[in-house]
Design a protein around this motif. Structure first.
Motif, PDB file in Angstrom:
ATOM      1  N   MET A   1       0.730  -1.079   0.059  1.00 19.00           N
ATOM      2  CA  MET A   1       0.194   0.004  -0.007  1.00 19.00           C
ATOM      3  C   MET A   1       0.864   1.251   0.067  1.00 19.00           C
ATOM      4  N   ASN A   2       0.313   2.053  -0.886  1.00 19.26           N
ATOM      5  CA  ASN A   2       1.166   3.433  -0.659  1.00 19.26           C
ATOM      6  C   ASN A   2       0.624   4.550   0.090  1.00 19.26           C
ATOM      7  N   ALA A   3       1.491   5.701   0.358  1.00 17.89           N
ATOM      8  CA  ALA A   3       0.558   6.504   1.287  1.00 17.89           C
ATOM      9  C   ALA A   3      -0.608   7.347   0.854  1.00 17.89           C
ATOM     10  N   THR A   4      -0.732   7.536  -0.501  1.00 12.78           N
ATOM     11  CA  THR A   4      -2.120   7.911  -0.836  1.00 12.78           C
ATOM     12  C   THR A   4      -3.380   6.726  -0.661  1.00 12.78           C
ATOM     13  N   LEU A   6      -3.295   4.916   2.180  1.00  9.46           N
ATOM     14  CA  LEU A   6      -3.498   4.777   3.593  1.00  9.46           C
ATOM     15  C   LEU A   6      -4.219   6.227   3.790  1.00  9.46           C
ATOM     16  N   ILE A   7      -3.872   7.314   3.199  1.00 11.33           N
ATOM     17  CA  ILE A   7      -4.383   8.508   3.562  1.00 11.33           C
ATOM     18  C   ILE A   7      -6.006   8.363   3.225  1.00 11.33           C
ATOM     19  N   ASN A   8      -6.215   7.994   2.015  1.00 14.75           N
ATOM     20  CA  ASN A   8      -7.666   8.033   1.404  1.00 14.75           C
ATOM     21  C   ASN A   8      -8.222   6.802   2.625  1.00 14.75           C
ATOM     22  N   MET A   9      -7.946   5.944   3.160  1.00 13.85           N
ATOM     23  CA  MET A   9      -8.450   4.997   3.865  1.00 13.85           C
ATOM     24  C   MET A   9      -8.960   5.755   5.194  1.00 13.85           C
ATOM     25  N   ILE A  10      -7.906   6.417   5.513  1.00 10.23           N
ATOM     26  CA  ILE A  10      -8.063   7.147   7.005  1.00 10.23           C
ATOM     27  C   ILE A  10      -9.144   8.148   6.726  1.00 10.23           C
ATOM     28  N   VAL A  11      -8.987   8.919   5.706  1.00  8.83           N
ATOM     29  CA  VAL A  11     -10.008  10.113   5.607  1.00  8.83           C
ATOM     30  C   VAL A  11     -11.432   9.301   5.442  1.00  8.83           C
ATOM     31  N   ARG A  12     -11.695   8.489   4.712  1.00  2.00           N
ATOM     32  CA  ARG A  12     -13.009   7.597   4.535  1.00  2.00           C
ATOM     33  C   ARG A  12     -13.474   7.206   5.892  1.00  2.00           C
ATOM     34  N   GLN A  13     -12.747   6.790   6.848  1.00  2.00           N
ATOM     35  CA  GLN A  13     -13.355   6.366   8.133  1.00  2.00           C
ATOM     36  C   GLN A  13     -13.695   7.452   8.894  1.00  2.00           C
ATOM     37  N   VAL A  14     -13.122   8.647   8.765  1.00  2.00           N
ATOM     38  CA  VAL A  14     -13.449   9.821   9.502  1.00  2.00           C
ATOM     39  C   VAL A  14     -14.822  10.436   9.090  1.00  2.00           C
TER      40      VAL A  14
END
Length: 59
Positions: A1-4, A6-14
């Motif tokens: 997994m790249n950084a993008t 991971l960031i998208n996954m966290i943002v979606r959860q929030v």
């Protein structure tokens, strides 16, 4: 997994958490006004009945 990803996954959860809280708050607000809406329906029903009776009396 790249950084993008991971960031998208966290943002979606929030965002999902905030949206769910907003929906729950809205539903709670609507359910609290149930007594008022019932009262409004009863008043409208009485008004319709009064109009019906007044039409009968004026014929």
């Amino acid at each position: 997994m790249n950084a993008t990803q991971l960031i998208n996954m966290i943002v979606r959860q929030v965002i999902r958490t905030f949206v769910n809280k907003g929906v729950n708050a809205g539903m709670n607000t609507l359910s609290k006004n149930d007594g008022q809406s019932k009262q409004i329906r009863q008043t409208a029903k009485r008004a319709r009945q009064a109009a019906r009776i007044s039409r009968r009396l004026t014929k």
